[in-house]
Design a protein around this motif. Structure first.
Motif, PDB file in Angstrom:
ATOM      1  N   GLN A   1      -1.149   3.493  -7.012  1.00 52.27           N
ATOM      2  CA  GLN A   1      -1.782   3.383  -5.698  1.00 52.27           C
ATOM      3  C   GLN A   1      -3.281   3.569  -5.846  1.00 52.27           C
ATOM      4  N   GLY A   2      -4.033   2.590  -5.313  1.00 48.05           N
ATOM      5  CA  GLY A   2      -5.483   2.713  -5.286  1.00 48.05           C
ATOM      6  C   GLY A   2      -5.892   3.247  -3.924  1.00 48.05           C
ATOM      7  N   THR A   3      -6.124   2.319  -2.988  1.00 52.92           N
ATOM      8  CA  THR A   3      -6.474   2.758  -1.634  1.00 52.92           C
ATOM      9  C   THR A   3      -5.309   2.590  -0.661  1.00 52.92           C
ATOM     10  N   GLY A   4      -4.155   2.127  -1.174  1.00 54.55           N
ATOM     11  CA  GLY A   4      -2.939   2.112  -0.363  1.00 54.55           C
ATOM     12  C   GLY A   4      -2.923   1.101   0.766  1.00 54.55           C
ATOM     13  N   HIS A   5      -3.487  -0.094   0.522  1.00 55.54           N
ATOM     14  CA  HIS A   5      -3.459  -1.124   1.562  1.00 55.54           C
ATOM     15  C   HIS A   5      -2.176  -1.946   1.532  1.00 55.54           C
TER      16      HIS A   5
ATOM     17  N   GLY B   1     -13.102  -9.624  -0.321  1.00 59.52           N
ATOM     18  CA  GLY B   1     -12.280 -10.195   0.743  1.00 59.52           C
ATOM     19  C   GLY B   1     -12.728  -9.804   2.131  1.00 59.52           C
ATOM     20  N   SER B   2     -11.793  -9.870   3.079  1.00 56.43           N
ATOM     21  CA  SER B   2     -12.150  -9.687   4.481  1.00 56.43           C
ATOM     22  C   SER B   2     -12.472  -8.242   4.818  1.00 56.43           C
ATOM     23  N   LEU B   3     -11.910  -7.299   4.067  1.00 59.17           N
ATOM     24  CA  LEU B   3     -12.092  -5.878   4.391  1.00 59.17           C
ATOM     25  C   LEU B   3     -12.803  -5.203   3.213  1.00 59.17           C
TER      26      LEU B   3
ATOM     27  N   VAL C   1      -9.812  -3.751  -7.760  1.00 61.76           N
ATOM     28  CA  VAL C   1      -9.030  -4.096  -8.953  1.00 61.76           C
ATOM     29  C   VAL C   1      -7.671  -4.661  -8.567  1.00 61.76           C
ATOM     30  N   SER C   2      -6.997  -3.978  -7.654  1.00 63.39           N
ATOM     31  CA  SER C   2      -5.674  -4.447  -7.237  1.00 63.39           C
ATOM     32  C   SER C   2      -5.778  -5.801  -6.515  1.00 63.39           C
ATOM     33  N   TYR C   3      -6.771  -5.930  -5.657  1.00 59.71           N
ATOM     34  CA  TYR C   3      -7.036  -7.198  -4.948  1.00 59.71           C
ATOM     35  C   TYR C   3      -7.192  -8.336  -5.957  1.00 59.71           C
TER      36      TYR C   3
ATOM     37  N   GLY D   1      -6.667 -12.417  -5.017  1.00 56.08           N
ATOM     38  CA  GLY D   1      -7.984 -12.147  -4.434  1.00 56.08           C
ATOM     39  C   GLY D   1      -8.555 -13.364  -3.742  1.00 56.08           C
ATOM     40  N   LEU D   2      -8.283 -13.463  -2.443  1.00 56.30           N
ATOM     41  CA  LEU D   2      -8.762 -14.592  -1.634  1.00 56.30           C
ATOM     42  C   LEU D   2      -9.933 -14.083  -0.813  1.00 56.30           C
ATOM     43  N   GLY D   3     -11.136 -14.530  -1.157  1.00 56.93           N
ATOM     44  CA  GLY D   3     -12.315 -13.891  -0.587  1.00 56.93           C
ATOM     45  C   GLY D   3     -13.148 -14.772   0.314  1.00 56.93           C
TER      46      GLY D   3
ATOM     47  N   ARG E   1      -0.205  -8.721 -11.684  1.00 57.47           N
ATOM     48  CA  ARG E   1      -0.680  -7.445 -11.160  1.00 57.47           C
ATOM     49  C   ARG E   1      -0.025  -6.223 -11.812  1.00 57.47           C
ATOM     50  N   ASP E   2       0.787  -5.493 -11.034  1.00 57.25           N
ATOM     51  CA  ASP E   2       1.274  -4.185 -11.474  1.00 57.25           C
ATOM     52  C   ASP E   2       2.566  -4.283 -12.279  1.00 57.25           C
ATOM     53  N   ASN E   3       2.962  -5.477 -12.680  1.00 53.91           N
ATOM     54  CA  ASN E   3       4.209  -5.623 -13.445  1.00 53.91           C
ATOM     55  C   ASN E   3       4.029  -5.400 -14.930  1.00 53.91           C
TER      56      ASN E   3
ATOM     57  N   VAL F   1      -0.860  -0.393 -15.936  1.00 55.44           N
ATOM     58  CA  VAL F   1      -1.836   0.148 -14.990  1.00 55.44           C
ATOM     59  C   VAL F   1      -3.215  -0.223 -15.520  1.00 55.44           C
ATOM     60  N   VAL F   2      -3.914  -1.038 -14.764  1.00 58.73           N
ATOM     61  CA  VAL F   2      -5.262  -1.452 -15.179  1.00 58.73           C
ATOM     62  C   VAL F   2      -6.222  -0.309 -14.857  1.00 58.73           C
ATOM     63  N   THR F   3      -6.920   0.162 -15.873  1.00 59.67           N
ATOM     64  CA  THR F   3      -7.835   1.297 -15.653  1.00 59.67           C
ATOM     65  C   THR F   3      -9.260   0.829 -15.385  1.00 59.67           C
TER      66      THR F   3
ATOM     67  N   LEU G   1      -4.693 -18.231  10.288  1.00 56.10           N
ATOM     68  CA  LEU G   1      -4.643 -19.304   9.287  1.00 56.10           C
ATOM     69  C   LEU G   1      -5.917 -19.237   8.476  1.00 56.10           C
ATOM     70  N   ARG G   2      -5.806 -19.110   7.170  1.00 56.92           N
ATOM     71  CA  ARG G   2      -6.995 -19.155   6.294  1.00 56.92           C
ATOM     72  C   ARG G   2      -7.015 -20.514   5.603  1.00 56.92           C
ATOM     73  N   HIS G   3      -8.184 -21.134   5.599  1.00 57.17           N
ATOM     74  CA  HIS G   3      -8.321 -22.455   4.993  1.00 57.17           C
ATOM     75  C   HIS G   3      -8.387 -22.298   3.475  1.00 57.17           C
TER      76      HIS G   3
HETATM   77  C1  LIG Z   1      -6.687  -5.288   6.516  1.00 56.76           C
HETATM   78  C2  LIG Z   1      -6.415  -5.970   5.201  1.00 56.76           C
HETATM   79  C3  LIG Z   1      -7.211  -7.033   4.823  1.00 56.76           C
HETATM   80  C4  LIG Z   1      -6.980  -7.695   3.617  1.00 56.76           C
HETATM   81  N1  LIG Z   1      -7.771  -8.758   3.257  1.00 56.76           N
HETATM   82  C5  LIG Z   1      -7.537  -9.404   2.092  1.00 56.76           C
HETATM   83  C6  LIG Z   1      -8.311 -10.524   1.695  1.00 56.76           C
HETATM   84  O1  LIG Z   1      -9.246 -10.926   2.378  1.00 56.76           O
HETATM   85  N2  LIG Z   1      -7.994 -11.175   0.539  1.00 56.76           N
HETATM   86  C7  LIG Z   1      -6.970 -10.742  -0.264  1.00 56.76           C
HETATM   87  O2  LIG Z   1      -6.742 -11.340  -1.317  1.00 56.76           O
HETATM   88  N3  LIG Z   1      -6.232  -9.675   0.080  1.00 56.76           N
HETATM   89  C8  LIG Z   1      -6.481  -9.003   1.229  1.00 56.76           C
HETATM   90  N4  LIG Z   1      -5.702  -7.939   1.587  1.00 56.76           N
HETATM   91  C9  LIG Z   1      -4.629  -7.540   0.692  1.00 56.76           C
HETATM   92  C10 LIG Z   1      -5.172  -6.607  -0.384  1.00 56.76           C
HETATM   93  O3  LIG Z   1      -6.014  -7.292  -1.260  1.00 56.76           O
HETATM   94  C11 LIG Z   1      -4.041  -6.055  -1.196  1.00 56.76           C
HETATM   95  O4  LIG Z   1      -3.279  -5.308  -0.309  1.00 56.76           O
HETATM   96  C12 LIG Z   1      -4.537  -5.217  -2.347  1.00 56.76           C
HETATM   97  O5  LIG Z   1      -3.484  -5.043  -3.225  1.00 56.76           O
HETATM   98  C13 LIG Z   1      -5.049  -3.900  -1.860  1.00 56.76           C
HETATM   99  O6  LIG Z   1      -5.325  -3.058  -2.934  1.00 56.76           O
HETATM  100  P1  LIG Z   1      -5.401  -1.520  -2.685  1.00 56.76           P
HETATM  101  O7  LIG Z   1      -5.795  -0.850  -3.937  1.00 56.76           O
HETATM  102  O8  LIG Z   1      -6.284  -1.348  -1.526  1.00 56.76           O
HETATM  103  O9  LIG Z   1      -3.889  -1.201  -2.289  1.00 56.76           O
HETATM  104  P2  LIG Z   1      -2.723  -0.367  -2.969  1.00 56.76           P
HETATM  105  O10 LIG Z   1      -1.673  -0.317  -1.927  1.00 56.76           O
HETATM  106  O11 LIG Z   1      -3.229   0.915  -3.489  1.00 56.76           O
HETATM  107  O12 LIG Z   1      -2.219  -1.268  -4.161  1.00 56.76           O
HETATM  108  C14 LIG Z   1      -1.556  -2.464  -3.884  1.00 56.76           C
HETATM  109  C15 LIG Z   1      -0.706  -2.873  -5.067  1.00 56.76           C
HETATM  110  O13 LIG Z   1      -1.517  -3.068  -6.204  1.00 56.76           O
HETATM  111  C16 LIG Z   1      -1.014  -2.372  -7.328  1.00 56.76           C
HETATM  112  N5  LIG Z   1      -2.102  -1.700  -8.010  1.00 56.76           N
HETATM  113  C17 LIG Z   1      -3.020  -0.863  -7.470  1.00 56.76           C
HETATM  114  N6  LIG Z   1      -3.863  -0.440  -8.419  1.00 56.76           N
HETATM  115  C18 LIG Z   1      -3.470  -0.989  -9.584  1.00 56.76           C
HETATM  116  C19 LIG Z   1      -3.941  -0.906 -10.928  1.00 56.76           C
HETATM  117  N7  LIG Z   1      -4.999  -0.175 -11.238  1.00 56.76           N
HETATM  118  N8  LIG Z   1      -3.284  -1.588 -11.895  1.00 56.76           N
HETATM  119  C20 LIG Z   1      -2.203  -2.360 -11.582  1.00 56.76           C
HETATM  120  N9  LIG Z   1      -1.719  -2.466 -10.319  1.00 56.76           N
HETATM  121  C21 LIG Z   1      -2.341  -1.802  -9.343  1.00 56.76           C
HETATM  122  C22 LIG Z   1      -0.046  -1.334  -6.775  1.00 56.76           C
HETATM  123  O14 LIG Z   1       1.057  -1.228  -7.618  1.00 56.76           O
HETATM  124  C23 LIG Z   1       0.337  -1.842  -5.417  1.00 56.76           C
HETATM  125  O15 LIG Z   1       1.575  -2.492  -5.436  1.00 56.76           O
HETATM  126  C24 LIG Z   1      -5.915  -7.259   2.781  1.00 56.76           C
HETATM  127  C25 LIG Z   1      -5.113  -6.180   3.158  1.00 56.76           C
HETATM  128  C26 LIG Z   1      -5.365  -5.530   4.356  1.00 56.76           C
HETATM  129  C27 LIG Z   1      -4.489  -4.376   4.751  1.00 56.76           C
END
Ligand SMILES: Cc1cc2nc3c(=O)[nH]c(=O)nc-3n(C[C@H](O)[C@H](O)[C@H](O)COP(=O)(O)OP(=O)(O)OC[C@H]3O[C@@H](n4cnc5c(N)ncnc54)[C@H](O)[C@@H]3O)c2cc1C
Length: 471
Positions: free
Chosen positions: A82-86, A141-143, A149-151, A156-158, A202-204, A207-209, A362-364
């Motif tokens: 878990q990074g920021t838990g989105h 990305g949008s937020l 890193v996880s995005y 990663g759609l930005g 990704r996380d399969n 853990v990417v440091t 809808l994202r283009h």
């Molecule tokens: C409001 C909102 C807006 C968003 N906008 C976009 C956007 O514009 N474009 C887009 O592409 N996505 C977008 N997302 C999705 C977002 O990119 C993903 O949810 C992303 O995984 C978030 O990463 P996190 O670290 O914040 O979340 P976390 O919940 O902490 O991690 C998400 C997943 O990534 C894995 N992970 C985390 N850290 C690592 C690591 N170090 N190594 C390997 N795996 C890891 C975890 O296992 C988990 O399953 C959005 C999400 C939200 C809630």
């Protein structure tokens, strides 16, 4: 063991003394469910679901991650990250070891090379802030508070994606702890298979440091939002779809129908209303054509118009996604070409008349997103034309109403969907068919074969899981 650690009990068949030994090896906290720090260590943006691990390791760096992964592998426990838990998936909540990377922040910009190195828990706003003085921008990305890193690992759609492609297409190297507890520096040359699989898988695979990414020479863009009353949704969506067929690759955009709550924090015209929000990010070398390009959208008479030239750091205002943690249910589908009948199918189930408030978006896609990257990766569905997302805040609706409403929506749009999904927007539990749909079929097969090489015991299974191929 830190002096603040309480007496522990055995958990998941692991002796308390072994957990204490792990705590002695790592710098950060090692927490079990009886500990008062447990809830804070597993808390993230998404509050609908939370991990309920047996043990949480609050990692401070790669050595802590190595210790945690080796411990989990030795005891046959699954690892969640878990990074920021989105984006917590429900399966992640079941036991095992959770590695919390939120303490691992840090950005190093190399202005000459046009790159940045990011630690695992770094957020996009930090990267944007560090890159801007060098005249550079990341593919964020949008937020801005998303974990960078996880995005990136999830695709990663930005904001600049139609011009440059997915963020995953611009990774130069990765530092990853694999299931055997080894820390590997992975590049295209050193480990081509693992380098391919991590960018999209990704996380399969570990853990990417940390990772090194390309930054783009962007200081200024033309962007912002146009807001229209919900009553004109059909006209705005249809015009938007026609307009997307005419724009250059430098134009990235999306359109959403949003049911806003009636709260004083919002501008008066948005409070308690259904509103169409059209988002623009135009990042060309010269911005002279901006006003001409958006003229067909402005002709629809928006009630709020924030389009203007802005610095890249100001682009974090374009979407105005909520920064505060919250509880929501969301779903996603990759779409092909869309027409007026498709728009009707979406709006019929999302408008002011429906009892469950939704955000439908809808994202283009297309542009550079449709091309394979210079160095191949596992990100799939590059032929999709649009990404469809639906989200409903559970503060305003009951999950038992939201789930069937979302299901109905996905059934209604099925004729226009490619059948694919975008990993970064897959929330909650997923079955194997759903995970498969994030990848092209041949790539999925290759991912399962590589999983059998790098994680044969499926230690990294608390995720949208790619199981190891059975030989
Ligand atoms: C409001 C909102 C807006 C968003 N906008 C976009 C956007 O514009 N474009 C887009 O592409 N996505 C977008 N997302 C999705 C977002 O990119 C993903 O949810 C992303 O995984 C978030 O990463 P996190 O670290 O914040 O979340 P976390 O919940 O902490 O991690 C998400 C997943 O990534 C894995 N992970 C985390 N850290 C690592 C690591 N170090 N190594 C390997 N795996 C890891 C975890 O296992 C988990 O399953 C959005 C999400 C939200 C809630």
């Amino acid at each position: 063991m830190n002096s603040s650690d309480p007496q522990r009990d055995e958990v998941a068949g692991v002796e308390a003394s072994e957990i204490d030994a792990l705590a002695a090896r790592v710098m950060g906290p090692v927490v079990t469910s009886g500990d008062e720090r447990y809830d804070a260590e597993r808390a993230g943006y998404q509050t609908t679901r939370s991990h309920r691990p047996d043990i949480v390791v609050g990692a401070t760096g790669p050595a802590d991650v190595r210790a945690a992964v080796a411990f989990a592998s030795d005891h046959g426990l699954p690892v969640a990250v878990q990074g920021t838990g989105h984006q917590l998936s429900a399966v992640a909540s079941e036991g095992g070891v959770l590695i919390n990377t939120s303490r691992m922040t840090g950005v190093r910009v190399n202005a000459e090379a046009g790159t940045a190195w990011l630690a695992a828990g770094t957020r996009w706003d930090q990267v944007i802030h560090e890159a801007a003085p060098a005249g550079l921008a990341p593919l964020s990305g949008s937020l801005p508070t998303l974990g960078a890193v996880s995005y990136t690992l999830g695709g990663g759609l930005g904001l600049l994606s139609r011009r440059y492609g997915y963020a995953a297409d611009h990774v130069r190297s990765l530092d990853v702890v694999t299931a055997d507890g080894q820390l590997r520096h992975v590049t295209e040359d050193s480990d081509p298979d693992l380098f391919w699989a991590l960018r999209g898988g990704r996380d399969n695979f570990g853990v990417v440091t940390g990772m090194e990414i390309d930054l783009m020479p962007i200081t200024t863009l033309y962007g912002g939002g146009l807001f229209f009353p919900g009553e004109s949704a059909a006209e705005v969506f249809e015009t938007y779809l026609q307009w997307t067929a005419t724009v250059p690759d430098e134009m990235s955009s999306s359109v959403a129908l949003i049911s806003f709550p009636n709260v004083p924090a919002l501008p008066e015209p948005l409070r308690g209303r259904h509103v169409v929000h059209l988002r623009i990010a135009y990042a060309a070398d010269t911005l002279g054509a901006s006003e001409r390009l958006v003229a067909p959208l402005r002709a629809l008479h928006p009630m709020i118009d924030t389009l203007r030239e802005m610095s890249y750091p100001e682009s974090v205002t374009i979407y105005n996604d909520p920064v505060a943690p919250g509880t929501f249910e969301a779903g996603t589908a990759m779409m092909g070409e869309l027409d007026a009948i498709a728009v009707r199918a979406i709006l019929d189930l999302a408008g002011p008349h429906v009892p469950v408030p939704h955000i439908v978006e809808l994202r283009h896609l297309g542009g550079r997103l449709a091309h394979p990257p210079a160095v191949g990766n596992a990100v799939g569905n590059r032929d999709a034309r649009f990404l469809f997302n639906v989200a409903s805040r559970l503060e305003r609706a009951d999950i038992t109403d939201v789930r069937p409403a979302h299901k109905k929506m996905f059934e209604a749009i099925a004729p226009w969907s490619t059948g694919g999904r975008f990993l970064n927007f897959m929330n909650g539990e997923s079955d194997s068919e759903q995970v498969r749909s994030a990848y092209d079929p041949k790539d999925y097969q290759r991912l399962t074969e590589l999983k059998a090489v790098y994680d044969p015991a499926n230690t990294f299974r608390s995720n949208h899981n790619i199981p190891p191929a059975v030989s």
